[in-house]
Design a protein around this motif. Structure first.
Motif, PDB file in Angstrom:
ATOM      1  N   MET A   1     -21.963  19.689 -10.636  1.00 43.79           N
ATOM      2  CA  MET A   1     -22.098  21.039 -10.118  1.00 43.79           C
ATOM      3  C   MET A   1     -23.100  21.875 -10.914  1.00 43.79           C
ATOM      4  O   MET A   1     -23.380  23.016 -10.560  1.00 43.79           O
ATOM      5  N   ASP A   2     -23.654  21.323 -11.974  1.00 43.46           N
ATOM      6  CA  ASP A   2     -24.536  22.060 -12.867  1.00 43.46           C
ATOM      7  C   ASP A   2     -25.835  22.459 -12.154  1.00 43.46           C
ATOM      8  O   ASP A   2     -26.371  21.705 -11.341  1.00 43.46           O
TER       9      ASP A   2
ATOM     10  N   GLY B   1       0.790  -1.224   0.000  1.00 48.02           N
ATOM     11  CA  GLY B   1       0.000   0.000   0.000  1.00 48.02           C
ATOM     12  C   GLY B   1       0.820   1.271   0.000  1.00 48.02           C
ATOM     13  O   GLY B   1       0.270   2.369   0.050  1.00 48.02           O
ATOM     14  N   ARG B   2       2.141   1.142  -0.059  1.00 46.63           N
ATOM     15  CA  ARG B   2       2.998   2.334  -0.094  1.00 46.63           C
ATOM     16  C   ARG B   2       2.823   3.040  -1.437  1.00 46.63           C
ATOM     17  O   ARG B   2       2.895   2.420  -2.488  1.00 46.63           O
ATOM     18  N   GLU B   3       2.591   4.358  -1.377  1.00 42.10           N
ATOM     19  CA  GLU B   3       2.410   5.142  -2.582  1.00 42.10           C
ATOM     20  C   GLU B   3       3.768   5.392  -3.229  1.00 42.10           C
ATOM     21  O   GLU B   3       4.645   6.018  -2.645  1.00 42.10           O
ATOM     22  N   LEU B   4       3.951   4.912  -4.447  1.00 40.93           N
ATOM     23  CA  LEU B   4       5.238   5.005  -5.127  1.00 40.93           C
ATOM     24  C   LEU B   4       5.381   6.277  -5.940  1.00 40.93           C
ATOM     25  O   LEU B   4       6.455   6.882  -5.982  1.00 40.93           O
ATOM     26  N   ALA B   5       4.331   6.678  -6.612  1.00 38.70           N
ATOM     27  CA  ALA B   5       4.398   7.866  -7.469  1.00 38.70           C
ATOM     28  C   ALA B   5       2.990   8.281  -7.842  1.00 38.70           C
ATOM     29  O   ALA B   5       2.057   7.466  -7.830  1.00 38.70           O
ATOM     30  N   VAL B   6       2.849   9.561  -8.174  1.00 41.25           N
ATOM     31  CA  VAL B   6       1.555  10.117  -8.585  1.00 41.25           C
ATOM     32  C   VAL B   6       1.772  11.014  -9.790  1.00 41.25           C
ATOM     33  O   VAL B   6       2.751  11.775  -9.842  1.00 41.25           O
ATOM     34  N   GLU B   7       0.884  10.921 -10.742  1.00 35.62           N
ATOM     35  CA  GLU B   7       0.846  11.859 -11.856  1.00 35.62           C
ATOM     36  C   GLU B   7      -0.525  12.524 -11.878  1.00 35.62           C
ATOM     37  O   GLU B   7      -1.541  11.866 -11.633  1.00 35.62           O
ATOM     38  N   ALA B   8      -0.539  13.820 -12.160  1.00 36.74           N
ATOM     39  CA  ALA B   8      -1.803  14.566 -12.147  1.00 36.74           C
ATOM     40  C   ALA B   8      -1.865  15.497 -13.347  1.00 36.74           C
ATOM     41  O   ALA B   8      -0.833  15.983 -13.833  1.00 36.74           O
ATOM     42  N   HIS B   9      -3.078  15.733 -13.805  1.00 37.11           N
ATOM     43  CA  HIS B   9      -3.281  16.650 -14.923  1.00 37.11           C
ATOM     44  C   HIS B   9      -4.583  17.411 -14.685  1.00 37.11           C
ATOM     45  O   HIS B   9      -5.629  16.799 -14.448  1.00 37.11           O
ATOM     46  N   PRO B  10      -4.561  18.746 -14.761  1.00 37.50           N
ATOM     47  CA  PRO B  10      -5.802  19.511 -14.551  1.00 37.50           C
ATOM     48  C   PRO B  10      -6.751  19.370 -15.727  1.00 37.50           C
ATOM     49  O   PRO B  10      -6.324  19.176 -16.879  1.00 37.50           O
ATOM     50  N   VAL B  11      -8.041  19.459 -15.440  1.00 35.18           N
ATOM     51  CA  VAL B  11      -9.065  19.515 -16.491  1.00 35.18           C
ATOM     52  C   VAL B  11      -9.968  20.702 -16.190  1.00 35.18           C
ATOM     53  O   VAL B  11     -10.189  21.061 -15.032  1.00 35.18           O
ATOM     54  N   ALA B  12     -10.491  21.285 -17.237  1.00 33.28           N
ATOM     55  CA  ALA B  12     -11.225  22.538 -17.103  1.00 33.28           C
ATOM     56  C   ALA B  12     -12.710  22.293 -16.866  1.00 33.28           C
ATOM     57  O   ALA B  12     -13.282  21.292 -17.294  1.00 33.28           O
ATOM     58  N   LEU B  13     -13.313  23.230 -16.182  1.00 37.49           N
ATOM     59  CA  LEU B  13     -14.764  23.316 -16.057  1.00 37.49           C
ATOM     60  C   LEU B  13     -15.225  24.546 -16.829  1.00 37.49           C
ATOM     61  O   LEU B  13     -14.615  25.613 -16.728  1.00 37.49           O
ATOM     62  N   SER B  14     -16.288  24.392 -17.597  1.00 38.24           N
ATOM     63  CA  SER B  14     -16.864  25.517 -18.319  1.00 38.24           C
ATOM     64  C   SER B  14     -18.111  25.978 -17.579  1.00 38.24           C
ATOM     65  O   SER B  14     -19.059  25.199 -17.404  1.00 38.24           O
ATOM     66  N   LEU B  15     -18.111  27.226 -17.111  1.00 40.89           N
ATOM     67  CA  LEU B  15     -19.229  27.759 -16.337  1.00 40.89           C
ATOM     68  C   LEU B  15     -19.878  28.902 -17.089  1.00 40.89           C
ATOM     69  O   LEU B  15     -19.200  29.850 -17.509  1.00 40.89           O
ATOM     70  N   HIS B  16     -21.198  28.811 -17.287  1.00 40.55           N
ATOM     71  CA  HIS B  16     -21.928  29.914 -17.910  1.00 40.55           C
ATOM     72  C   HIS B  16     -23.405  29.786 -17.573  1.00 40.55           C
ATOM     73  O   HIS B  16     -24.021  28.748 -17.779  1.00 40.55           O
TER      74      HIS B  16
END
Length: 473
Positions: A95-96, A21-36
């Motif tokens: 969230m809509d 269960g030891r966390e070896l590595a993490v990769e992350a990437h943002p994604v956009a929200l469109s609000l209108h």
């Protein structure tokens, strides 16, 4: 190596773990929200591309064989796809707020109450029932073009593996699933005016498969889909015994309590999330706004996240009279009550108020909202805490004081961890669950501050009652 994929609302992550269960590595990437104008949407192609990017980056960093992968992601919303799993239109996020008028109507005519009594689901504007009804009324061409109304993780699983379209009981829980039979309640579909769209609901199954030559994962990788992020976090923090609870201090402030008691006669709020174990549910009170409320205040005041701990130390409990009702979501609130038109309130501010007062008042307000949700969910046992908010030690101490109980803080990629544990259970892989879910810290409340916050919580509830009255008039 085990990989957990967590397709979040604002960030897609993939985490690698060893067999302890030891966390070896993490990769992350943002994604956009469109609000209108109350609409909150996401580009499905952008989300899926982000999944591929984090998987490719992770597997290239740690070139070990991948024994098993688990997938989780944000719940609710509507992700319309065609027969090939391709997007028909942008996804409508949880969230809509576009369907709030339909929800107002159902609250007034009793439909809302009836649905809760049948399914244990207190609908909110961003859940599939209201959203599908809104599309059927105002954008029927999108439903005509769609083969299935999926959830986020299901769309990703379909694209990654090419497996037949399915969902699991956790995502299906809101709002169409009968939690006793674990099948769709066709009467609820009828009540929402969606009988002619019944075919859009995905089959409920136990989706596991092996990736042979598909995108993002090495050939031969076993991968399981689901549960969605809230129950995955419960698994990742070891919250499975009845009475034990979890507070997720993330974009959504989610409170979960494990239970074997299905009480559909209580207040119509929150939902019962079905789990892989029949007869076991999570009583969930997922408030709409958690860290997003603090993010808005930080942005508005020009304060950076790394300044929060120091600012919390600059002002005493009670924030020198500044108070925040932290209901910032454009779709109002959904737990532990449903109030689509409720909005945030900031009171007690004067020219003498400081940024520190505003920050502390916001953190306290979020804490009071969490306490309200946990009490409504029936917390009687231990409480685990996870999410982005755990990175602030000062906020964790404040939360322990506001909640008046010790916090089992579990850091790291808890949702991804839970996705792996769920995959291991489904594939029959024996992992040491206690080791995988061990807390990184236990934060004890201060007796004097906890006593102060007991009274302050009563004041919060009184102000909230007044705000809810104003929202309805």
């Amino acid at each position: 190596m085990y990989i957990g994929i967590d397709v979040g609302t604002s960030t897609v992550k993939a985490a690698a773990f060893d067999d302890t269960g030891r966390e070896l590595a993490v990769e992350a990437h943002p994604v956009a929200l469109s609000l209108h104008t109350g609409h909150v949407e996401q580009d499905m192609e952008e989300v899926y591309t982000a999944v591929l990017e984090v998987l490719n980056a992770l597997t290239s960093r740690i070139p070990h064989p991948v024994d098993l992968a688990g997938l989780t992601g944000q719940g609710d919303g509507v992700w319309l796809v065609d027969k090939d799993g391709r997007p028909v239109r942008p996804a409508a996020s949880w969230m809509d707020g576009r369907a709030h008028e339909l929800l107002d109507q159902w609250l007034a005519d009793g439909t809302f109450e009836t649905v809760f009594r049948r399914t244990g689901s207190a609908m909110f504007p961003g859940c599939p029932g209201p959203l599908l009804a809104w599309f059927d009324r105002y954008e029927p061409a999108s439903l005509d073009a769609a083969a299935t109304a999926l959830y986020c993780k299901d769309m990703v699983f379909r694209r990654l593996t090419g497996a037949p379209v399915t969902t699991d009981v956790s995502d299906a829980s809101m709002p169409f699933l009968d939690p006793r039979t674990r099948t769709y309640d066709n009467r609820v579909v009828e009540l929402l005016g969606l009988t002619h769209r019944r075919g859009l609901l995905p089959p409920i199954g136990d989706p596991i498969t092996t990736a042979e030559a598909h995108e993002g994962l090495p050939p031969g990788t076993r991968i399981a889909n689901g549960p969605y992020d809230l129950p995955s976090c419960a698994l990742g923090t070891g919250v499975t015994a009845p009475g034990d609870g979890l507070l997720i201090v993330g974009t959504c402030l989610a409170s979960l309590v494990a239970t074997t008691d299905l009480d559909l006669k209580g207040e119509a709020a929150g939902l019962y999330i079905s789990t892989d174990r029949p007869g076991h549910w999570l009583r969930a009170m997922p408030a709409m706004v958690g860290t997003a409320a603090l993010d808005w205040v930080l942005s508005t005041t020009g304060v950076h996240h790394d300044e929060v701990d120091a600012l919390l130390a600059e002002t005493p409990p009670g924030a020198n009279g500044v108070r925040v009702l932290p209901y910032f979501a454009p779709s109002g609130e959904r737990a532990p009550f449903v109030e689509p038109r409720l909005r945030a309130e900031l009171t007690g501010v004067s020219l003498e108020s400081t940024k520190a007062d505003l920050i502390r008042a916001t953190c306290e307000g979020i804490g009071f909202a969490a306490r309200h949700c946990l009490e409504a969910a029936g917390l009687t046992g231990t409480l685990a805490v996870c999410g982005g908010g755990t990175r602030s030690p000062a906020w964790m101490r404040l939360l322990a004081d506001v909640l008046g109980r010790p916090l089992r803080v579990v850091e790291g990629e808890v949702g991804a961890r839970g996705a792996v544990l769920a995959a291991a259970e489904r594939f029959g892989v024996d992992l040491d669950v206690a080791a995988w879910t061990e807390p990184t810290a236990v934060v004890e409340p201060d007796a004097a501050r906890a006593a102060y916050y007991r009274d302050a919580y009563d004041d919060h509830l009184a102000r909230l009652a007044q705000a809810r009255h104003r929202a309805r008039t």
